[in-house]
Design a protein around this motif. Structure first.
Motif, PDB file in Angstrom:
ATOM      1  N   LEU C 123       0.877  -1.239   0.090  1.00 23.41           N
ATOM      2  CA  LEU C 123      -0.154   0.060  -0.036  1.00 23.41           C
ATOM      3  C   LEU C 123       0.669   1.193  -0.163  1.00 23.41           C
ATOM      4  CD1 LEU C 123      -2.840   0.975   0.368  1.00 23.41           C
ATOM      5  CD2 LEU C 123      -2.494   1.028   2.807  1.00 23.41           C
ATOM      6  N   THR C 126       2.998   1.824  -3.300  1.00 20.64           N
ATOM      7  CA  THR C 126       2.374   1.999  -4.451  1.00 20.64           C
ATOM      8  C   THR C 126       2.068   3.713  -4.193  1.00 20.64           C
ATOM      9  OG1 THR C 126       1.274  -0.191  -4.343  1.00 20.64           O
ATOM     10  CG2 THR C 126       0.403   1.501  -5.959  1.00 20.64           C
ATOM     11  N   SER C 212       7.914  -1.236   1.267  1.00 21.88           N
ATOM     12  CA  SER C 212       7.511  -0.142   0.680  1.00 21.88           C
ATOM     13  C   SER C 212       8.466   0.207  -0.592  1.00 21.88           C
ATOM     14  CB  SER C 212       7.134   0.976   1.521  1.00 21.88           C
ATOM     15  OG  SER C 212       6.383   0.446   2.629  1.00 21.88           O
ATOM     16  N   TYR C 243      -3.681  -1.109 -11.290  1.00 20.37           N
ATOM     17  CA  TYR C 243      -4.196  -2.276 -10.768  1.00 20.37           C
ATOM     18  C   TYR C 243      -3.950  -3.364 -11.997  1.00 20.37           C
ATOM     19  CZ  TYR C 243      -6.702  -6.214  -8.693  1.00 20.37           C
ATOM     20  OH  TYR C 243      -7.293  -7.303  -8.433  1.00 20.37           O
TER      21      TYR C 243
END
Lengths: 343, 330, 332
Positions: C123, C126, C212, C243
């Protein structure tokens, strides 16, 4: 630009240690790293002068568990009354010695293995790649614990174990660079001129990888400092020396958490942080300096943040067609004036 | 029948970067009529691909900055259209064919799925119907065994087949405008001809307007109706296709044509334009072409000429063109 | 084509495992002539004759009375029966039994850590890539430079101090009754997770930031690929492009790094388990080390290596499914 080209370009930018230091100094972050690392080295060397007390003195029964004060800037330990500030200063010795010593030794072994694997190829390459694959799956920390328990808990053994099991990372990086260098024209020329393999490896290939080696040394030194702190924290370091990891273990064992003596935990933590941080900075900045693509893309985003709209307007205005309503015709004698004003 | 499908006025693109600004596109105007194929010709680095991306509004704002006075696609004003609405236009009303089909197709998705996506996005079709349309689209661009090829991954197809997939992708919704960015450059010469035929055929059959971006003059001769010659971010000459080959006006165009080797006149020396395209951050003063131009003199070094000529006909940006545009009347 | 690749990878994994187990067999025999001396070191106040008797006993007990080669064969035979040997602890428990007892507790920590780090890392990574150059990205960059320089056990000590002792939000030390009283009741499960909270937090922090970073760099690299421009040129909305086209490709390098990390995850818990006195594999290993329980230590080592080999193998095979381009003979 393809990746091998970038690598080759990067390799050709390599140079002597002096140029590295100069380039680092020009980069603000690199300068920060250099200054910090320099200060730490000074502290480690001058520890006996800088430390207000003998950190090994465990006989100060009266001074147990003191809070920070002018006499003891970071207080004393609850168990033996050692001066924490002096311990902090002496702790830098172990951290830097192990970190730098292992880093340099690793660079040596890793570069050797990487260059051999990449340049000689064939059986040697195969063997080294297999060994790397094996090392990757053996859990490092347990192995180090086993080996120190077998070979004794001295710093020599710890460094040895770190070196034997830590070279694989650098070797892999160097190997892939050497595979590119090997096909470059200057190495081919040297081969055609009949230079020996050893000569080519040491005179032509190794210098091309120097930036990677130095960068890696900085980064592994940082990693080793963390690992050493971990080992000492587990009580597996040299039992006679004062190290930051051991200080943390003593703080936990001595009830620093329970008594709220946070300075006892923070102090070695800051020591570890600063030393690791400074070496990491040096390594990261080097990567940035010698990997131009990475640098360029990150600086563009920085640039856009401070981009001035009036400046942009100016740029776009400069692209406009010149207003040609009243314009001096260019050199009539040479060519006829273009007529009409269409856009 | 002269209605304009694409109207671009004063399109500019700059790339700010450390140490200066790259002026990639410096105010170009384009008009493409219905069913017409316009070619944007120039050496690599002259800003032609950037122009194409800018027209599709596909340039990201860091790193690029775009300005345009007018951007109309048929009856749609795209000049200040926000991104969200632009997404509905792209693929449906304007589509793009990229140079290298190997990198332009997602390697981990079957080509069929990649075409399905466009139908699923722009029309209310079920997956099954979308796949049926995909297979038809692949058949139209002469992909043999389209049904099974649709289930292949890009790396399993040949270069020519991949390029056909890209063409099918672009024509999927029969857009108003196709932008083809060097559609055949990455291919072998023999395959180039086949793919070009497919592209030309599709364009003619669907009466789709096209903007063809290329440095290959044989492609231009094969497909284009109108030619825009671009140099260092500016249009230097505009003409109908035959005119530019018969009578180039700009010394640069002349040089480009002369540098194409021909078998017929082998005794003539091989002509080439000296030096290279100026660095986009350090363009010369005056006419950008003057350092390489055989006809340049003082005014060329000082002032940029304007693109001069009748509004909808020939135009040239030069102080000393080979002939004046208004003198050329075919 | 793919079949032979799968077989090739499996055989290579078996080869690596074989080398590792051989090393594992020889490591405790480094530096001593008689392994019995290692297993039962001489102690003060013991006469030579007494020690000889003890050594003889030890040899018989651990099968050192035959040649080294025969010992090795026996070791292999034992492994085939999933027997990692016998611990030196009183009651001579089997190493496998001890591992089986402790493994679930370590898995509680490492699986939660992996899941948390992975999801949060994906998360944040991105987001940082998408908001490149803005504060989200800068924050991640700064967080990563700080977190890498802070050892996880220091973070653990700080969390234990602040959240455990000061705020009393979570237990600063693992409840010693947690393991003994565990009976699958809701209360017991809740107790496990309140006790695991701080260890998991201290282990996840580095993982989150690490994943990350990988995700960010990978997403940025993929965003510059031509096929992403194609996807946008098709008119797909940004979210779909991200996506379906960006993340799908960006996850490939992430998969490799997960495979490599899973192997180290259990071993990496050693220090954190020690800080919180969590009764898992890590503390088991440290206990074995402090009592010089070599069969137990080497058993754990072999188990961890096998786990890492398996994780790598699964990743490689998963790659074949994820990336259609992988064919025979491809090297990473």
């Amino acid at each position: 630009m393809s990746r091998p080209n970038v690598l080759l370009q990067v390799a050709q930018r390599g140079g002597s240690l002096v140029t590295f230091v100069r380039k680092l100094w020009q980069h603000p972050q690199g300068r920060l790293g250099l200054i910090l690392a320099g200060c730490l080295v000074l502290v480690a060397i001058l520890a006996p002068i800088l430390a207000p007390y003998d950190p090994y003195d465990v006989t100060q029964r009266a001074a147990k568990g003191l809070r920070p004060s002018w006499q003891h800037p970071l207080g004393t330990t609850t168990t033996t009354g050692q001066d924490i500030f002096s311990m902090l200063i002496y702790g830098s010795r172990v951290s830097l010695m192990i970190g730098i010593g292992t880093g340099v030794a690793l660079a040596f072994l890793g570069a050797l293995m990487g260059v051999m694997a990449g340049y000689l190829g064939g059986f040697v390459d195969n063997l080294i790649v297999r060994v790397v694959d094996i090392m990757l799956v053996i859990p490092t920390l347990p192995l180090i614990i086993v080996l120190t328990s077998l070979l004794g808990r001295s710093y020599f053994v710890i460094v040895l174990v770190f070196v034997i099991f830590g070279w694989t990372g650098l070797a892999r990086v160097i190997r892939s660079l050497v595979l590119v260098l090997k096909n470059s024209n200057y190495v081919k020329a040297a081969e055609l001129a009949g230079a020996s393999r050893w000569y080519i490896m040491t005179k032509h290939i190794l210098p091309g990888t120097s930036h990677l080696i130095i960068m890696n040394t900085a980064l592994t030194s940082a990693g080793i400092m963390v690992a050493e702190a971990g080992l000492s924290f587990l009580g597996l370091g040299d039992p006679t020396a004062i190290s930051w990891g051991k200080m943390l273990a003593e703080a936990q064992g001595g009830g620093a958490l329970l008594f709220g003596a946070w300075w006892w935990i923070i102090a070695p933590g800051i020591g570890i942080f600063l030393s690791v941080f400074s070496f990491m900075r040096i390594g990261i900045v080097m990567e940035e300096v010698f990997n131009p693509r990475m640098k360029a893309s990150s600086s563009i985003y920085k640039l856009f943040k401070h981009l001035n709209n009036t400046y942009l307007d100016e740029v776009f205005r400069s692209m406009e067609e010149e207003e040609s309503v009243v314009r001096e015709p260019p050199d009539r004698s040479d060519a006829p004036t273009p007529e009409g004003c269409h856009g | 029948m002269a209605d304009t499908v694409l109207e671009v006025r004063n399109l500019k693109v700059a790339f700010p970067c450390p140490g200066g600004v790259i002026r990639a596109v410096e105010g170009i105007d384009l008009d493409i009529h219905r069913g017409e194929c316009a070619a944007l010709v120039g050496e690599s680095g002259c800003g032609k691909s950037v122009s194409a991306l800018a027209i599709m509004k596909l340039l990201n704002t860091p790193p690029a900055v775009c300005r345009v006075d007018k951007l109309w696609l048929d009856d749609l004003d795209l000049t200040h259209l926000p991104d969200r609405q632009m997404e509905r236009i792209r693929g449906k009303h304007m589509a793009m064919i990229f140079q290298d089909a190997m990198t332009a197709l997602n390697p981990v998705m079957t080509v069929g799925k990649q075409i399905d996506e466009i139908y699923l996005r722009h029309s209310r079709l079920s997956r099954r119907e979308a796949r049926q349309r995909t297979i038809e689209a692949l058949e139209l661009v002469e992909v043999p065994e389209a049904r099974s090829r649709a289930n292949s991954y890009p790396h399993q197809l040949s270069g020519g087949m991949r390029q056909r997939v890209l063409i099918a992708l672009a024509f999927a919704c029969v857009p108003k405008l196709i932008i083809a960015d060097e559609p055949t450059t990455a291919l072998d010469v023999t395959i180039q001809a086949q793919v070009l035929d497919v592209l030309k055929n599709m364009q003619r059959v669907h009466r789709v307007s096209a903007l063809l971006i290329t440095h290959d003059l044989s492609v231009v001769a094969n497909m284009a109706d109108t030619v825009y010659v671009m140099y260092a971010g500016k249009i230097v000459e505009r003409a109908a296709m035959q005119e530019i080959f018969l009578e180039p006006l700009h010394p640069y165009t002349h040089g480009l044509l002369a540098s194409v080797p021909r078998i017929s006149d082998e005794r003539q020396p091989f002509v080439q334009i000296p030096d290279a395209v100026p660095h986009p951050m350090r363009k010369p003063t005056g006419c950008y072409f003057h350092p390489r131009c055989p006809r340049s003199n003082d005014p060329c070094r000082q002032r940029m000429p304007r693109l001069e000529g009748p509004d909808d006909g020939r135009a040239v940006r030069c102080w000393h063109p080979l002939r004046q545009p208004h003198e050329v009347r075919s | 084509m793919k079949r032979s690749y799968v077989i090739q990878r499996i055989l290579y994994a078996v080869f690596i495992f074989f080398v590792v187990l051989t090393l594992n067999f020889f490591i405790p025999r480094i530096g001593v002539h008689d392994p019995a001396e290692r297993y039962y070191p001489p102690q003060g106040g013991m006469s030579t004759i007494e020690y000889e008797i003890i050594k003889q006993f030890t040899r018989e007990q651990y099968g050192f009375d035959v040649s080294a080669f025969q010992q090795y064969v026996r070791y292999l035979q034992g492994l085939l029966r999933l027997d990692l040997g016998t611990s030196l602890r009183s009651g001579s428990p089997k190493v496998t039994a001890l591992i089986a007892q402790r493994l679930p507790w370590t898995l509680v920590l490492s699986v939660s850590t992996l899941v948390i780090s992975l999801f949060a890392g994906l998360l944040f990574g991105t987001v940082a890539a998408w908001k490149r150059g803005r504060w989200q990205d800068t924050l991640l960059l700064n967080a990563s430079t700080v977190s890498v320089a802070l050892p996880s056990f220091f973070i653990a000590l700080m969390l234990s101090f602040y959240l455990g002792f000061r705020l009393e939000l979570f237990p600063a030390y693992t409840n010693p009754n947690m393991v003994a009283q565990f009976d699958w009741s809701w209360d017991a499960i809740r107790m496990v997770f309140t006790n695991a909270a701080l260890p998991i937090m201290s282990m996840s922090l580095g993982g989150i930031i690490g994943y990350s970073q990988i995700t960010r760099n990978s997403v940025i690299a993929v965003t510059n690929e031509d096929y992403v421009v194609t996807a946008r040129a098709k008119g797909l909305p940004q979210a779909t492009v991200l996506y379906k086209h960006v993340l799908r490709n960006a996850l490939l390098p992430l998969a490799t790094s997960i495979g490599m990390n899973i192997g180290g995850l259990i071993g990496g818990a050693i220090i954190i388990e020690q800080v919180f006195n969590w009764q898992g594999m890590g503390t088991l290993f440290l206990e074995a080390n402090s009592t010089k329980d070599y069969p137990l230590m080497m058993g754990i080592m072999l188990f961890l290596s096998a786990f890492a080999i398996l994780a790598n193998l699964v990743t490689e095979l998963l790659y074949v499914i994820l990336d259609p381009r992988v064919t025979v003979g491809d090297k990473r």
